[in-house]
Write a protein that holds these residues in place. Structure first.
Motif, PDB file in Angstrom:
ATOM      1  N   HIS A   1      65.349  64.043  13.256  1.00 37.77           N
ATOM      2  CA  HIS A   1      66.077  63.769  12.012  1.00 37.77           C
ATOM      3  C   HIS A   1      67.336  64.608  11.866  1.00 37.77           C
ATOM      4  O   HIS A   1      68.214  64.291  11.091  1.00 37.77           O
ATOM      5  CB  HIS A   1      65.164  63.999  10.820  1.00 37.77           C
ATOM      6  CG  HIS A   1      64.509  65.336  10.826  1.00 37.77           C
ATOM      7  ND1 HIS A   1      65.150  66.447  10.392  1.00 37.77           N
ATOM      8  CD2 HIS A   1      63.275  65.731  11.256  1.00 37.77           C
ATOM      9  CE1 HIS A   1      64.329  67.483  10.529  1.00 37.77           C
ATOM     10  NE2 HIS A   1      63.197  67.078  11.048  1.00 37.77           N
ATOM     11  N   ARG A   2      67.433  65.717  12.622  1.00 39.17           N
ATOM     12  CA  ARG A   2      68.628  66.552  12.500  1.00 39.17           C
ATOM     13  C   ARG A   2      69.822  65.947  13.209  1.00 39.17           C
ATOM     14  O   ARG A   2      70.955  66.223  12.902  1.00 39.17           O
ATOM     15  CB  ARG A   2      68.398  67.906  13.154  1.00 39.17           C
ATOM     16  CG  ARG A   2      67.339  68.625  12.471  1.00 39.17           C
ATOM     17  CD  ARG A   2      67.294  70.026  12.966  1.00 39.17           C
ATOM     18  NE  ARG A   2      66.245  70.681  12.253  1.00 39.17           N
ATOM     19  CZ  ARG A   2      66.150  71.970  12.101  1.00 39.17           C
ATOM     20  NH1 ARG A   2      67.039  72.742  12.648  1.00 39.17           N
ATOM     21  NH2 ARG A   2      65.181  72.482  11.426  1.00 39.17           N
TER      22      ARG A   2
ATOM     23  N   TYR B   1      61.545  68.447  -4.584  1.00 38.96           N
ATOM     24  CA  TYR B   1      61.221  69.808  -4.150  1.00 38.96           C
ATOM     25  C   TYR B   1      60.856  70.747  -5.302  1.00 38.96           C
ATOM     26  O   TYR B   1      59.825  71.412  -5.269  1.00 38.96           O
ATOM     27  CB  TYR B   1      62.380  70.388  -3.336  1.00 38.96           C
ATOM     28  CG  TYR B   1      62.085  71.752  -2.802  1.00 38.96           C
ATOM     29  CD1 TYR B   1      61.067  71.927  -1.882  1.00 38.96           C
ATOM     30  CD2 TYR B   1      62.786  72.872  -3.243  1.00 38.96           C
ATOM     31  CE1 TYR B   1      60.762  73.176  -1.395  1.00 38.96           C
ATOM     32  CE2 TYR B   1      62.486  74.125  -2.764  1.00 38.96           C
ATOM     33  CZ  TYR B   1      61.472  74.283  -1.838  1.00 38.96           C
ATOM     34  OH  TYR B   1      61.166  75.525  -1.373  1.00 38.96           O
TER      35      TYR B   1
ATOM     36  N   ILE C   1      57.137  72.500  -6.021  1.00 34.85           N
ATOM     37  CA  ILE C   1      56.890  73.937  -6.158  1.00 34.85           C
ATOM     38  C   ILE C   1      56.126  74.242  -7.435  1.00 34.85           C
ATOM     39  O   ILE C   1      55.244  75.088  -7.471  1.00 34.85           O
ATOM     40  CB  ILE C   1      58.243  74.678  -6.156  1.00 34.85           C
ATOM     41  CG1 ILE C   1      58.792  74.729  -4.742  1.00 34.85           C
ATOM     42  CG2 ILE C   1      58.106  76.061  -6.735  1.00 34.85           C
ATOM     43  CD1 ILE C   1      60.126  75.386  -4.661  1.00 34.85           C
TER      44      ILE C   1
ATOM     45  N   PRO D   1      58.698  75.064   9.014  1.00 36.79           N
ATOM     46  CA  PRO D   1      59.247  73.788   9.528  1.00 36.79           C
ATOM     47  C   PRO D   1      60.616  73.944  10.172  1.00 36.79           C
ATOM     48  O   PRO D   1      60.877  73.331  11.203  1.00 36.79           O
ATOM     49  CB  PRO D   1      59.354  72.910   8.275  1.00 36.79           C
ATOM     50  CG  PRO D   1      58.586  73.563   7.221  1.00 36.79           C
ATOM     51  CD  PRO D   1      58.369  74.978   7.581  1.00 36.79           C
ATOM     52  N   LEU D   2      61.472  74.783   9.603  1.00 38.22           N
ATOM     53  CA  LEU D   2      62.806  74.927  10.186  1.00 38.22           C
ATOM     54  C   LEU D   2      62.765  75.762  11.462  1.00 38.22           C
ATOM     55  O   LEU D   2      63.612  75.624  12.330  1.00 38.22           O
ATOM     56  CB  LEU D   2      63.786  75.543   9.182  1.00 38.22           C
ATOM     57  CG  LEU D   2      64.116  74.672   7.980  1.00 38.22           C
ATOM     58  CD1 LEU D   2      65.269  75.254   7.175  1.00 38.22           C
ATOM     59  CD2 LEU D   2      64.473  73.262   8.402  1.00 38.22           C
TER      60      LEU D   2
ATOM     61  N   ALA E   1      65.572  77.516  -1.896  1.00 40.77           N
ATOM     62  CA  ALA E   1      64.145  77.628  -2.185  1.00 40.77           C
ATOM     63  C   ALA E   1      63.911  78.719  -3.234  1.00 40.77           C
ATOM     64  O   ALA E   1      63.154  78.540  -4.183  1.00 40.77           O
ATOM     65  CB  ALA E   1      63.369  77.930  -0.913  1.00 40.77           C
TER      66      ALA E   1
ATOM     67  N   VAL F   1      69.591  77.463   2.757  1.00 41.15           N
ATOM     68  CA  VAL F   1      68.408  76.669   2.425  1.00 41.15           C
ATOM     69  C   VAL F   1      67.343  77.585   1.819  1.00 41.15           C
ATOM     70  O   VAL F   1      66.676  77.242   0.846  1.00 41.15           O
ATOM     71  CB  VAL F   1      67.866  75.951   3.677  1.00 41.15           C
ATOM     72  CG1 VAL F   1      66.609  75.181   3.340  1.00 41.15           C
ATOM     73  CG2 VAL F   1      68.920  75.006   4.231  1.00 41.15           C
TER      74      VAL F   1
ATOM     75  N   ALA G   1      72.689  72.718   0.961  1.00 40.89           N
ATOM     76  CA  ALA G   1      71.424  73.438   1.138  1.00 40.89           C
ATOM     77  C   ALA G   1      70.209  72.547   0.940  1.00 40.89           C
ATOM     78  O   ALA G   1      69.245  72.923   0.281  1.00 40.89           O
ATOM     79  CB  ALA G   1      71.359  74.660   0.212  1.00 40.89           C
TER      80      ALA G   1
ATOM     81  N   GLN H   1      55.140  79.569  -0.413  1.00 41.24           N
ATOM     82  CA  GLN H   1      55.800  78.258  -0.451  1.00 41.24           C
ATOM     83  C   GLN H   1      57.040  78.232   0.439  1.00 41.24           C
ATOM     84  O   GLN H   1      57.315  77.246   1.096  1.00 41.24           O
ATOM     85  CB  GLN H   1      56.188  77.908  -1.890  1.00 41.24           C
ATOM     86  CG  GLN H   1      54.984  77.525  -2.735  1.00 41.24           C
ATOM     87  CD  GLN H   1      55.330  77.349  -4.194  1.00 41.24           C
ATOM     88  OE1 GLN H   1      56.209  78.032  -4.723  1.00 41.24           O
ATOM     89  NE2 GLN H   1      54.641  76.449  -4.864  1.00 41.24           N
TER      90      GLN H   1
ATOM     91  N   HIS I   1      57.011  75.518   3.333  1.00 40.57           N
ATOM     92  CA  HIS I   1      57.916  74.378   3.161  1.00 40.57           C
ATOM     93  C   HIS I   1      59.245  74.551   3.875  1.00 40.57           C
ATOM     94  O   HIS I   1      59.934  73.580   4.143  1.00 40.57           O
ATOM     95  CB  HIS I   1      58.215  74.143   1.681  1.00 40.57           C
ATOM     96  CG  HIS I   1      57.028  73.767   0.870  1.00 40.57           C
ATOM     97  ND1 HIS I   1      56.158  72.795   1.265  1.00 40.57           N
ATOM     98  CD2 HIS I   1      56.552  74.235  -0.312  1.00 40.57           C
ATOM     99  CE1 HIS I   1      55.203  72.683   0.355  1.00 40.57           C
ATOM    100  NE2 HIS I   1      55.414  73.552  -0.599  1.00 40.57           N
ATOM    101  N   VAL I   2      59.655  75.792   4.074  1.00 43.52           N
ATOM    102  CA  VAL I   2      61.010  76.004   4.591  1.00 43.52           C
ATOM    103  C   VAL I   2      61.017  76.717   5.937  1.00 43.52           C
ATOM    104  O   VAL I   2      61.501  76.188   6.939  1.00 43.52           O
ATOM    105  CB  VAL I   2      61.869  76.796   3.577  1.00 43.52           C
ATOM    106  CG1 VAL I   2      63.283  76.972   4.104  1.00 43.52           C
ATOM    107  CG2 VAL I   2      61.891  76.079   2.232  1.00 43.52           C
TER     108      VAL I   2
ATOM    109  N   ALA J   1      60.492  79.210  -5.558  1.00 37.91           N
ATOM    110  CA  ALA J   1      59.422  79.151  -4.571  1.00 37.91           C
ATOM    111  C   ALA J   1      58.811  80.535  -4.364  1.00 37.91           C
ATOM    112  O   ALA J   1      59.521  81.538  -4.351  1.00 37.91           O
ATOM    113  CB  ALA J   1      59.958  78.618  -3.248  1.00 37.91           C
TER     114      ALA J   1
END
Ligand SMILES: Nc1ncnc2c1ncn2[C@@H]1O[C@H](COP(=O)(O)OP(=O)(O)OP(=O)(O)O)[C@@H](O)[C@H]1O
Ligand SMILES: [Mg+2]
Lengths: 301, 361
Positions: A295-296, B131, B135, A219-220, A202, A198, B118, A211, A215-216, A207
């Motif tokens: 949601h996972r 996404y 960005i 949150p994860l 990005a 993931v 991913a 960012q 965004h990644v 990104a």
């Protein structure tokens, strides 16, 4: 035999002479005292806004009619957990606390816990993020965290009291030192465990570091960070009694009093109140964390 | 095929290890992957890669597991830093870009689809598809509009507010594809994008891609370990083994004239009728114009022979003629016998003349 006397270091550990040791301690202490005399006021002034905020928050909790506070807490627990069971448990626990005359002390403890947790998060998360970005930083900070967690808190109580006297602020510092490591560690861990693919995606979309973080990574990592916050709260609560040693009022003080005077019931009641708060915080923050990542688990549809 | 080059990879080497640059020369002089590993504990990822990828076409890179496919495709958007070499895209060397320029390049010029999707698990389908735009700082309403369009195009309309975990693998990869298309990049990198899917879903997705490509004409680099997929999608195919290119060409070239035993073993089981095209087996008279016999069915140039055979048997004839789709003139003649022969008989490479081999392209 003569020879044996000469090699006394073989039987007794060779140690610094008692007088040198005393001299060393005294010198260090003197310097530290001088330092605290010179800078103590500045440091206190630095913490002043925090103290004001803490006092204001404590007063707010105590002076607001109990039923409003009760309603707000129960509402917060409901919003966080969406569980009738946890909410009802919270209500019952708080009512019992009130009935047994511990409302005010509980409010004091609550306010210091909330502020300590907030401080730990504000300070700890950025440190955890820094650690996750560099193995060198991680290697440097990890031993410090080990010390913070294992050093008996009474030991760092001493210099803090020498510097700031007794009161809320030194109590707050002691609690934060003890409670902050989990949030740092788990922020670091959570970010490091983020799915590499993931993150690669990005990157592939261009990104920037910021960012990616917003965004990644954050949150994860959030479920792991939530576990850290949960632990931080628990550790802060565990410090309530120790903090009362240096004048932090709240549920810790009656416990302390109970120890010196052998009041078993008083100790037990206040101890149970601490446990009740701990369970409320724990269940509410955990089910909030679970809800965040529902949601996972969603089944394939 | 229009021969404008979109991506030109030149003398690319990749060695994995802390001291990679020091060992390039040894590899250039012929040190093998095994020797390099034994002597220096460095892993040879790619060796002497030269590929010119055509603009607006699908370039497939095929190879077995560990042959360096992912490593190669990640050089194109520089997710992996090379040890030596050049990658030129539109006059610019990707490997010489500054960090900022590289980010821009990734935002606007290349996008990527991943083997295991991913996707961002905490974002809904529409937020995932937005996404890339998010960005770049595209205004929110525009993001939504574009994302909704591409979600519809990949056949996921109605799923905008679902989370990835609520979707099947095939649907998740549609999201991945929509996310990549939404940035409107001219180059699309697809690393085994369909390999994680069931065979039927996979065929579906190949069709989705081909349909979109007909209209979009992107430059697509598609990685696969599956020859059927390579032949179905690839305008051109490069075969990779142990970090080296062993053969490049059209699907026909690879199937009809495999460069070595490794490739022969790959192509042995392939359905030749779906690979060989009519112009490869057609005959032209030595002199004069091509005159189709009465009853002969027309087939367009580029048709595979299986399809031509089907057309002929549907019409119950044994003759066909090949039409140039541009001029609409007949350019060659076909018989059912020639088609059958091409379908069942492996043509030994040395039985073809150089001209014939060239004509395969
Ligand atoms: N970071 C790395 N460090 C060391 N060796 C690596 C690294 N990444 C890849 N390799 C090696 O490079 C070779 C090619 O790997 P790559 O992932 O590109 O293969 P692939 O063709 O994509 O295989 P697959 O079909 O399994 O995805 C393998 O031998 C692999 O072990
Ligand atoms: Mg791969």
């Amino acid at each position: 035999m003569d020879w044996f006397d000469n090699v006394k270091w073989l039987t007794d550990f060779p140690q610094i002479g008692r007088s040198s040791l005393r001299l060393m301690s005294r010198t260090i202490d003197q310097h530290y005292r001088a330092f605290s005399r010179a800078y103590g006021d500045d440091i206190e002034a630095f913490f002043r806004p925090l103290l004001d905020f803490l006092l204001w928050f404590e007063k707010l909790l105590i002076n607001t009619p109990w039923w409003i506070v009760l309603a707000v807490i129960v509402a917060i627990v409901w919003i966080a957990s969406r569980s009738a069971k946890i909410t009802a448990g919270t209500l019952i626990a708080l009512v019992l606390i009130g009935v047994f005359g511990m409302w005010e002390d509980t409010m004091r403890t609550l306010s210091i816990i909330v502020v300590c947790t907030a401080l730990s998060i504000i300070l700890g998360m950025p440190i955890g993020i820094l650690m996750s970005r560099s193995n060198k930083v991680q290697a440097a900070i990890n031993p410090i965290l080990d010390v913070m967690q294992t050093m008996p808190s009474f030991v760092y109580l001493i210099p803090i009291v020498m510097l700031l006297g007794i009161g809320l602020i030194p109590g707050l510092i002691v609690v934060v030192i003890y409670a902050m490591p989990p949030i740092i560690r788990l922020t670091n861990l959570g970010i490091r465990l983020v799915d590499k693919e993931v993150l690669e995606a990005a990157n592939a979309f261009g990104a920037s570091s910021w960012q990616k973080l917003v965004h990644v990574q954050m949150p994860l990592a959030l479920p792991t960070i939530m576990a850290g916050i949960n632990q931080t709260i628990m550790m802060a609560l565990a410090m309530v009694v120790v903090a009362s040693l240096i004048g932090v009022r709240g549920l810790g003080q009656p416990v302390l009093q109970a120890i010196t005077n052998q009041y078993f019931t008083q100790g037990l009641l206040n101890g149970l109140a601490i446990v009740a708060i701990a369970i409320v915080f724990d269940r509410a923050s955990q089910s909030y964390g679970k809800r965040l990542q529902r949601h996972r688990e969603a089944a394939h549809g | 095929m229009a021969d404008e080059i979109a991506i030109s990879i030149r003398d690319l080497y990749k060695i994995f290890g802390p001291n990679d640059k020091a060992h390039v020369d040894a590899v250039r002089r012929g040190m093998t992957k095994t020797e390099l590993l034994a002597e220096t504990q460095h892993v040879l990822g790619l060796k002497d890669i030269n590929i010119d990828m055509p603009k607006g076409a699908i370039q497939v890179v095929m190879g077995l597991s560990g042959s360096g496919k992912s490593t190669l495709i990640r050089h194109i958007n520089r997710l992996i830093e090379p040890t030596a070499g050049e990658i030129v895209i539109g006059e610019e060397d990707v490997l010489a870009m500054s960090d900022k320029r590289l980010r821009d390049f990734r935002r606007h010029t290349v996008s990527m689809v991943f083997q295991r999707f991913a996707l961002l698990p905490h974002k809904t389908v529409i937020d995932n598809v937005s996404y890339g735009l998010n960005i770049t700082g595209v205004p929110k309403p525009k993001q939504r509009e574009t994302a909704a369009y591409w979600i519809d195009r990949v056949g996921l309309a109605g799923y905008e507010d679902n989370y990835p975990a609520q979707l099947s693998g095939g649907m998740q990869q549609r999201v991945g594809l929509a996310r990549a298309l939404a940035t409107d990049a001219e180059i699309l990198l697809m690393d085994e994008a369909f390999s994680a899917l069931d065979p039927l879903i996979r065929m579906d997705m190949q069709q989705v891609l081909l349909d979109l490509q007909k209209e979009l004409k992107k430059t697509i680099v598609f990685i696969t370990h599956d020859l059927d997929e390579a032949l179905r999608l690839g305008d051109r195919i490069a075969v990779l083994r142990d970090g080296e290119i062993v053969q490049q060409g059209t699907g026909q070239q690879i199937v009809l004239t495999p460069a070595d035993d490794y490739i022969s073993s790959f192509v042995k089981e392939v359905n030749r009728g779906r690979v060989i095209r009519v112009e490869t087996v057609m005959t032209t008279p030595d002199e004069g114009p091509v005159v189709p016999e009465p009853g002969s069915v027309p087939v367009r140039r580029g048709t595979v022979i299986e399809e031509a055979a089907k057309k002929m048997s549907d019409k119950e004839v044994t003759r066909a003629h090949v039409i140039d789709p541009d001029t609409r003139q007949p350019i060659g003649l076909l018989t059912m016998r020639a088609i059958m022969a091409a379908m069942v008989m492996p043509l030994p490479a040395d039985a073809l003349t150089d001209e014939q081999i060239e004509a395969l392209a």
